[in-house]
Write a protein that holds these residues in place. Structure first.
Motif, PDB file in Angstrom:
ATOM      1  N   ALA A 148       3.025  -0.490   6.274  1.00  0.00           N
ATOM      2  CA  ALA A 148       2.560   0.535   5.335  1.00  0.00           C
ATOM      3  C   ALA A 148       3.188   1.906   5.604  1.00  0.00           C
ATOM      4  O   ALA A 148       2.888   2.864   4.883  1.00  0.00           O
ATOM      5  CB  ALA A 148       1.035   0.649   5.385  1.00  0.00           C
ATOM      6  N   THR A 202       0.524   5.003   6.472  1.00  0.00           N
ATOM      7  CA  THR A 202       0.383   5.184   5.033  1.00  0.00           C
ATOM      8  C   THR A 202       1.672   5.732   4.444  1.00  0.00           C
ATOM      9  O   THR A 202       2.407   6.459   5.123  1.00  0.00           O
ATOM     10  CB  THR A 202      -0.779   6.141   4.690  1.00  0.00           C
ATOM     11  OG1 THR A 202      -0.880   6.276   3.274  1.00  0.00           O
ATOM     12  CG2 THR A 202      -0.567   7.525   5.293  1.00  0.00           C
ATOM     13  N   LYS A 210      -8.674  -2.528   8.023  1.00  0.00           N
ATOM     14  CA  LYS A 210      -8.949  -2.047   6.667  1.00  0.00           C
ATOM     15  C   LYS A 210      -7.623  -1.715   5.990  1.00  0.00           C
ATOM     16  O   LYS A 210      -6.711  -1.180   6.630  1.00  0.00           O
ATOM     17  CB  LYS A 210      -9.844  -0.803   6.693  1.00  0.00           C
ATOM     18  CG  LYS A 210     -11.239  -1.033   7.268  1.00  0.00           C
ATOM     19  CD  LYS A 210     -12.032   0.258   7.272  1.00  0.00           C
ATOM     20  CE  LYS A 210     -13.457   0.033   7.778  1.00  0.00           C
ATOM     21  NZ  LYS A 210     -13.494  -0.307   9.205  1.00  0.00           N
ATOM     22  N   TYR A 211      -7.545  -2.039   4.710  1.00  0.00           N
ATOM     23  CA  TYR A 211      -6.332  -1.765   3.925  1.00  0.00           C
ATOM     24  C   TYR A 211      -6.753  -1.167   2.591  1.00  0.00           C
ATOM     25  O   TYR A 211      -7.498  -1.795   1.835  1.00  0.00           O
ATOM     26  CB  TYR A 211      -5.540  -3.056   3.714  1.00  0.00           C
ATOM     27  CG  TYR A 211      -4.214  -2.904   3.004  1.00  0.00           C
ATOM     28  CD1 TYR A 211      -3.083  -2.460   3.692  1.00  0.00           C
ATOM     29  CD2 TYR A 211      -4.079  -3.232   1.655  1.00  0.00           C
ATOM     30  CE1 TYR A 211      -1.853  -2.341   3.048  1.00  0.00           C
ATOM     31  CE2 TYR A 211      -2.854  -3.127   1.010  1.00  0.00           C
ATOM     32  CZ  TYR A 211      -1.747  -2.673   1.716  1.00  0.00           C
ATOM     33  OH  TYR A 211      -0.530  -2.564   1.073  1.00  0.00           O
ATOM     34  N   ARG A 224      -0.697   3.459  -0.249  1.00  0.00           N
ATOM     35  CA  ARG A 224      -1.591   2.490   0.420  1.00  0.00           C
ATOM     36  C   ARG A 224      -1.714   2.914   1.871  1.00  0.00           C
ATOM     37  O   ARG A 224      -0.859   3.660   2.406  1.00  0.00           O
ATOM     38  CB  ARG A 224      -1.077   1.053   0.297  1.00  0.00           C
ATOM     39  CG  ARG A 224       0.403   0.767   0.325  1.00  0.00           C
ATOM     40  CD  ARG A 224       1.080   0.757   1.632  1.00  0.00           C
ATOM     41  NE  ARG A 224       2.500   0.492   1.617  1.00  0.00           N
ATOM     42  CZ  ARG A 224       3.051  -0.704   1.708  1.00  0.00           C
ATOM     43  NH1 ARG A 224       2.344  -1.779   1.724  1.00  0.00           N
ATOM     44  NH2 ARG A 224       4.360  -0.812   1.788  1.00  0.00           N
ATOM     45  N   VAL A 272       0.347  -7.088   2.516  1.00  0.00           N
ATOM     46  CA  VAL A 272      -0.823  -7.200   3.377  1.00  0.00           C
ATOM     47  C   VAL A 272      -1.256  -8.653   3.522  1.00  0.00           C
ATOM     48  O   VAL A 272      -1.629  -9.106   4.610  1.00  0.00           O
ATOM     49  CB  VAL A 272      -1.981  -6.321   2.860  1.00  0.00           C
ATOM     50  CG1 VAL A 272      -2.508  -6.789   1.514  1.00  0.00           C
ATOM     51  CG2 VAL A 272      -3.113  -6.282   3.885  1.00  0.00           C
ATOM     52  N   VAL A 285      -0.338  -2.951  10.726  1.00  0.00           N
ATOM     53  CA  VAL A 285      -0.283  -1.671   9.998  1.00  0.00           C
ATOM     54  C   VAL A 285       1.128  -1.175   9.712  1.00  0.00           C
ATOM     55  O   VAL A 285       1.332  -0.390   8.779  1.00  0.00           O
ATOM     56  CB  VAL A 285      -1.058  -0.573  10.764  1.00  0.00           C
ATOM     57  CG1 VAL A 285      -2.508  -0.959  10.979  1.00  0.00           C
ATOM     58  CG2 VAL A 285      -0.409  -0.246  12.094  1.00  0.00           C
ATOM     59  N   THR A 325     -10.403  -6.123   3.108  1.00  0.00           N
ATOM     60  CA  THR A 325     -10.866  -6.365   4.464  1.00  0.00           C
ATOM     61  C   THR A 325     -10.847  -7.864   4.748  1.00  0.00           C
ATOM     62  O   THR A 325     -10.591  -8.678   3.865  1.00  0.00           O
ATOM     63  CB  THR A 325     -12.302  -5.825   4.668  1.00  0.00           C
ATOM     64  OG1 THR A 325     -13.158  -6.389   3.667  1.00  0.00           O
ATOM     65  CG2 THR A 325     -12.324  -4.305   4.547  1.00  0.00           C
ATOM     66  N   ALA A 380      -2.980   1.375   5.864  1.00  0.00           N
ATOM     67  CA  ALA A 380      -3.420   0.274   6.720  1.00  0.00           C
ATOM     68  C   ALA A 380      -3.999   0.843   8.011  1.00  0.00           C
ATOM     69  O   ALA A 380      -3.402   1.742   8.619  1.00  0.00           O
ATOM     70  CB  ALA A 380      -2.263  -0.670   7.031  1.00  0.00           C
ATOM     71  N   TYR A 381      -5.146   0.319   8.405  1.00  0.00           N
ATOM     72  CA  TYR A 381      -5.848   0.772   9.612  1.00  0.00           C
ATOM     73  C   TYR A 381      -6.239  -0.442  10.441  1.00  0.00           C
ATOM     74  O   TYR A 381      -6.702  -1.452   9.907  1.00  0.00           O
ATOM     75  CB  TYR A 381      -7.102   1.555   9.227  1.00  0.00           C
ATOM     76  CG  TYR A 381      -8.066   1.796  10.377  1.00  0.00           C
ATOM     77  CD1 TYR A 381      -8.040   2.982  11.085  1.00  0.00           C
ATOM     78  CD2 TYR A 381      -9.003   0.818  10.749  1.00  0.00           C
ATOM     79  CE1 TYR A 381      -8.924   3.203  12.143  1.00  0.00           C
ATOM     80  CE2 TYR A 381      -9.883   1.025  11.801  1.00  0.00           C
ATOM     81  CZ  TYR A 381      -9.844   2.223  12.494  1.00  0.00           C
ATOM     82  OH  TYR A 381     -10.700   2.429  13.548  1.00  0.00           O
ATOM     83  N   CYS A 382      -6.052  -0.331  11.746  1.00  0.00           N
ATOM     84  CA  CYS A 382      -6.510  -1.393  12.642  1.00  0.00           C
ATOM     85  C   CYS A 382      -6.822  -0.781  13.998  1.00  0.00           C
ATOM     86  O   CYS A 382      -6.136   0.167  14.436  1.00  0.00           O
ATOM     87  CB  CYS A 382      -5.455  -2.495  12.781  1.00  0.00           C
ATOM     88  SG  CYS A 382      -6.110  -4.077  13.390  1.00  0.00           S
ATOM     89  N   TYR A 437       2.514  -4.252  -2.758  1.00  0.00           N
ATOM     90  CA  TYR A 437       1.521  -3.736  -1.814  1.00  0.00           C
ATOM     91  C   TYR A 437       0.470  -4.794  -1.486  1.00  0.00           C
ATOM     92  O   TYR A 437      -0.063  -4.826  -0.376  1.00  0.00           O
ATOM     93  CB  TYR A 437       0.843  -2.492  -2.385  1.00  0.00           C
ATOM     94  CG  TYR A 437       1.754  -1.296  -2.546  1.00  0.00           C
ATOM     95  CD1 TYR A 437       2.984  -1.230  -1.903  1.00  0.00           C
ATOM     96  CD2 TYR A 437       1.382  -0.220  -3.343  1.00  0.00           C
ATOM     97  CE1 TYR A 437       3.818  -0.141  -2.055  1.00  0.00           C
ATOM     98  CE2 TYR A 437       2.209   0.890  -3.504  1.00  0.00           C
ATOM     99  CZ  TYR A 437       3.424   0.914  -2.861  1.00  0.00           C
ATOM    100  OH  TYR A 437       4.247   2.008  -3.009  1.00  0.00           O
TER     101      TYR A 437
END
Length: 368
Positions: free
Chosen positions: A147, A174, A360-361, A178, A329, A144, A352, A180-182, A325
């Protein structure tokens, strides 16, 4: 007075651990220095920028005298690096100067009083604590951290959101374009806590953490956090502010889903990016039945077009993105396949990884 005698590498390693946070330009001259404290045969090395402090302990032997000095972090590291690898080094203090001796080489550096060094004194109560493997936490950061915003006026974006909730540790970053989540599972249940960790602190974690199963202990307060791993302790201020509601940003129920070979997709985008410019990084993606066309051009009428086979059965969709972007990722993912889920050509897309719901991005579209 002798401070320590050790091999070059034994002295250089702890200095390099702490010196990463030392800025080239400082409002206070002493912030360019590293604090070296000798307590018996134990040496403690400390560096700070007043917002963050990194310290480590080394057992390098010697006599049992106690003393402390501060000396230019950059200069002492440069001197040690310039010595032969197998050198035996002596560091001594005399007349307010630190002298580094190795064989017939001797370099003397100015010092400043240890009492003037602004150590971060952690007086607040750390209300929560969790322990996770270094390897797992470093992986989470790598998924993440790219981002995060850089020098955004919305200061809370110049960092990473760390959330504990139940048996989940969630990281979110963020820059407004964009997200990014993890997340990862924890062995213990934690109360809900949202913390914004500064970008520089995240960078130090990425630099110092090892790909090992040894633990990192994270302790959280209202204004600071403390991370301890191995012989290293990092104390950092937290960013105050309200982080965007990431759960609302992540789109749900997207029905146009494409499954794409990650490596081939990255190669195509890399070729297309050659034609883009600093001012315009846009690429157009055209999704057709089992086919993807990547296209871009610039003001010089140069053009790049790439076509590749994909798994896509929804209605045709055309959408533009900032190519960087997408490339960033894809470079951080290690899987064979990625999925891009779309609503239409004007709404955010969701990237994903098959069978890995913890990542999730979200990337906003560009007008092209």
């Amino acid at each position: 007075m002798a401070l320590v005698k050790a091999s070059r590498d034994a002295l250089l390693k702890p200095l390099q651990v702490v010196a990463g946070i030392v800025e080239k330009k400082n409002t206070m001259p002493i912030l360019a220095n590293v604090l070296i404290q000798k307590q018996g045969t134990e040496l403690r090395f400390v560096a700070t920028d007043t917002e963050m402090q990194v310290s480590t302990i080394a057992h390098l032997g010697g006599d049992s005298d106690d003393m402390a000095i501060t000396v230019s972090a950059r200069k002492v590291i440069d001197v040690l690096r310039a010595l032969p690898d197998a050198s035996e080094v002596a560091l001594s203090i005399h007349a307010r100067k630190a002298t580094i001796t190795a064989g017939k080489s001797r370099v003397s550096l100015q010092t400043m009083a240890a009492e003037e060094f602004p150590q971060v004194l952690v007086q607040e109560l750390f209300t929560n604590r969790l322990t996770v493997p270094q390897k797992a936490f470093k992986h989470l950061l790598s998924m993440v951290s790219y981002a995060m915003a850089q020098q955004d006026i919305r200061y809370y974006l110049n960092g990473l959101l760390l959330v504990t909730e139940g048996k989940k540790l969630k990281l979110v970053a963020t820059d407004g374009h964009r997200l990014a989540y993890c997340d990862m599972d924890l062995d213990e249940s934690m109360p809900r806590q949202d913390l914004i960790v500064p970008r520089k602190t995240v960078g130090e974690w990425m630099r110092l953490l090892q790909d090992v199963d040894d633990p990192i202990s994270l302790e959280f307060g209202q204004q600071r956090l403390r991370a301890s791993f191995g012989s290293i302790e990092l104390v950092s201020k937290l960013i105050e502010g309200k982080f965007p509601d990431y759960e609302r940003v992540i789109p749900q129920g997207l029905e146009r889903v494409a499954s794409i070979d990650r490596a081939l997709f990255a190669s195509s985008l890399q070729r297309a990016s050659i034609v883009t410019t600093e001012k315009f990084k846009g690429v157009r993606l055209s999704f057709q039945h089992d086919a993807l066309t990547i296209q871009t051009n610039n003001a010089d009428q140069e053009e790049a077009v790439d076509e590749m086979a994909i798994d896509y059965a929804a209605e045709p969709t055309e959408i533009g993105f900032n190519v960087q972007y997408l490339l960033e990722v894809l470079q951080h993912l290690k899987t064979d396949q990625v999925c891009i889920s779309l609503r239409d050509g004007s709404a955010s897309a969701l990237i994903t990884v098959p069978n890995h719901p913890n990542f999730k991005y979200v990337v906003m579209p560009m007008r092209i």
